[in-house]
Design an enzyme around this catalytic site. Sequence first.
Site, PDB file in Angstrom:
ATOM      1  CE  LYS A   1      -4.273   1.791   2.159  1.00  0.00           C
ATOM      2  NZ  LYS A   1      -4.973   2.215   1.156  1.00  0.00           N
TER       3      LYS A   1
HETATM    4  N1  PMP Z   1      -7.786  -1.569  -2.852  1.00  0.00           N
HETATM    5  C1  PMP Z   1      -7.188  -0.309  -2.921  1.00  0.00           C
HETATM    6  C2  PMP Z   1      -6.585   0.091  -3.943  1.00  0.00           C
HETATM    7  C3  PMP Z   1      -7.280   0.154  -1.596  1.00  0.00           C
HETATM    8  O1  PMP Z   1      -6.578   1.530  -1.556  1.00  0.00           O
HETATM    9  C4  PMP Z   1      -8.111  -0.228  -0.690  1.00  0.00           C
HETATM   10  C5  PMP Z   1      -8.274   0.538   0.736  1.00  0.00           C
HETATM   11  N2  PMP Z   1      -7.250   0.279   1.768  1.00  0.00           N
HETATM   12  C6  PMP Z   1      -8.636  -1.508  -0.743  1.00  0.00           C
HETATM   13  C7  PMP Z   1      -8.400  -2.276  -1.936  1.00  0.00           C
HETATM   14  C8  PMP Z   1      -9.406  -2.075   0.397  1.00  0.00           C
HETATM   15  O2  PMP Z   1      -8.378  -2.555   1.579  1.00  0.00           O
HETATM   16  P1  PMP Z   1      -8.750  -2.513   2.986  1.00  0.00           P
HETATM   17  O3  PMP Z   1     -10.151  -3.202   3.082  1.00  0.00           O
HETATM   18  O4  PMP Z   1      -7.605  -2.939   3.400  1.00  0.00           O
HETATM   19  O5  PMP Z   1      -9.048  -1.140   3.470  1.00  0.00           O
END
Ligand code: PMP
Length: 306
Positions: free
Chosen positions: A159
């Site tokens: 991320k």
């Molecule tokens: N895909 C992307 C590109 C994201 O930015 C997010 C948000 N973090 C998610 C999926 C969902 O991830 P999470 O459930 O861990 O927030």
Amino acid sequence: MAEQKYPEWVWHNGKIVPWKDATVHVMSHSLQYGSSVFEGIRCYKTPKGGAIFRLAAHMRRFFNSARIYDMPMPFTVEQVSTACHEILIKNGFDQAYIRPCAYRGLGGFGISADCPVGVTVAGWPMAAYLGPDALKKGITACVSSWQRFAPNTIPSGAKAAGNYLSGQLIAREARQRGFGEGIALSTSGLISEGAGENVFLVMDGALHTAPVSASLLNGITRNSIITLARDNGVEVVERDLPREYLYLADEIFMCGTAAEVTPIRAIDNKQVGAGEAGPVTRKLQDLFFGLFDGRTQDKWGWLEML
Ligand code: PMP
């Protein structure tokens, strides 16, 4: 632009400082080259008080993102976890979005410069990310003209700030075209994910979602939904999903920390199912939000009280 109200305090490199003092230099490596990694975590108000949702899983991904980019973390998991608690308590928030971030700071101008890594944790109250009606009525979405980055180019499993250049192209294009959110395909043309959300399709009562090899972030909400579904007898299949299934699915929803569980009522101007949240989506929404008001038993120790 609407005036933004900022919280009073930010945790920055081990100290809680006033918002205006939590700054970096304009020549920081992260500003010039996008070299920061971050997390988005929610704290929910529960009958017993504020509870951070899946902090341990978010910390694991945060430190893994730093590891992928070879960023030496100057704080431990315990220290950053404590900072997440402290910054909410200091600001007086029992319901918030928490944003830890680790960044290469000032320390050289070269692409591979070993700049010192800074860490910051901010938190602010956040309502439904995709608008006030999104959770109930659902949103519209489109397939983006932008594809996600290919495997072995930029790792979608980290991320990292730079990944969100792709997210910005997808989200901004969707909104300019009048849609609530954009869904991107992978470079192989299969369904990948939304700009900041994972995608689930409901077909014949089972949940289908793309595998992590489809250039997507391995979402923690995605994992929570899969776990809740299986625990409640809903079949879940991780599989390659061709684009046309978006037009055939009985129900579609997106999920993410910010988006929570948001139904999609139309895609590319084609109605999804009955054009409202379907029964499986509603059941999963109910199980998910039930974690925070006590209707769903937290069997997994996902809630960490402030
Ligand atoms: N895909 C992307 C590109 C994201 O930015 C997010 C948000 N973090 C998610 C999926 C969902 O991830 P999470 O459930 O861990 O927030």
